[in-house]
Enzyme design. Sequence first.
Site, PDB file in Angstrom:
ATOM      1  N   GLU A   3       1.732  -3.899 -12.024  1.00 48.48           N
ATOM      2  CA  GLU A   3       1.983  -5.074 -11.193  1.00 48.48           C
ATOM      3  C   GLU A   3       3.010  -4.738 -10.113  1.00 48.48           C
ATOM      4  OE1 GLU A   3       1.963  -8.829 -13.174  1.00 48.48           O
ATOM      5  OE2 GLU A   3       0.990  -8.025 -14.955  1.00 48.48           O
ATOM      6  N   ARG A 125      -4.908  -9.180   4.794  1.00 49.14           N
ATOM      7  CA  ARG A 125      -5.734  -9.771   3.736  1.00 49.14           C
ATOM      8  C   ARG A 125      -4.926 -10.202   2.516  1.00 49.14           C
ATOM      9  NH1 ARG A 125      -9.052  -5.163   4.997  1.00 49.14           N
ATOM     10  NH2 ARG A 125      -8.385  -4.144   3.056  1.00 49.14           N
ATOM     11  N   ASN A 165      -1.824  -9.736 -14.581  1.00 45.64           N
ATOM     12  CA  ASN A 165      -2.152 -10.511 -15.764  1.00 45.64           C
ATOM     13  C   ASN A 165      -0.927 -10.944 -16.564  1.00 45.64           C
ATOM     14  OD1 ASN A 165      -4.191 -11.713 -17.243  1.00 45.64           O
ATOM     15  ND2 ASN A 165      -4.368 -10.023 -18.675  1.00 45.64           N
ATOM     16  N   ARG A 257     -10.079 -10.849 -16.862  1.00 44.96           N
ATOM     17  CA  ARG A 257      -8.930 -10.398 -17.646  1.00 44.96           C
ATOM     18  C   ARG A 257      -8.619 -11.418 -18.733  1.00 44.96           C
ATOM     19  NH1 ARG A 257      -5.778  -6.766 -14.905  1.00 44.96           N
ATOM     20  NH2 ARG A 257      -4.958  -6.294 -16.972  1.00 44.96           N
TER      21      ARG A 257
END
Length: 268
Positions: A3, A125, A165, A257
């Site tokens: 992450e 983006r 997640n 996930r």
Amino acid sequence: MPEGHTLFRLARQQDELFVGREVHVSSPQGRFTAGAEAVDGRVLDEVTSYGKHLFARFGGDVVHVHLGLYGKFTTGTGTAPEPRGALRMRWEATGPDGAGVWTDLRGATACELLTDPEVDAILYRLGPDPLRKSDPRKAYARIAKSRVTIGALLMDQAVLAGVGNVYRAEVLFRAGISPFRPGRDITPEEWTALWRDLVTVMRAGVKAGRIVTTRAEHRPRRKGGLRREDASYVYRRTGLPCRVCGTEVRTEVMVGRNLFWCPTCQAV
């Protein structure tokens, strides 16, 4: 998948070890040969991260890395070991103390040489990054109009960059928000609190080098420091009692996930 805090730490480490030095860049595996040859022997100007993306600038050329699910950097000092296996990219340089330093990249989803416009296209983006000076209103503008669940929206890198997640599950629990609530039902006050909490826990992750989201009052008192199993409220705790209310933690798949939540503390 690593992450945002992991990429932030990697960028900082590589910046300290390699920036301002001539770097020998190679691709023992062969999949990045042309890119490696283009920057080999050049001075590294800076290494930065945004969300789950890493950018290493050599003049007008930028090496872009996205680790994906299986990518990993391994860094060491002294003479680099003999290349083995699927080694996508290797950097070697003389470190700050005069000794050799090296870093190896394996298993990344992306390892490519980009121009500035191509880097700008990637950044365009992405949603705001809680570890950067970003405007959280950009994310909320999309969340507030969406019927998609907040649990799915937090994993959408176009909405929010760097959250994966673990942070998804944990900040929603800490906020007492069901992951199944539509984004449009999240109030501005709730989003402000979520964003601030993301900034807090992700900065803590950068400092500690690990994700710890439990508050001190919800951790068991153990000798020897904090154990991994005590670091989270719901993530990977399926069937175990909630640390706050005792209800069994539940899981189901959301956007590919495993999602974890407490049906009592996070009632819809």
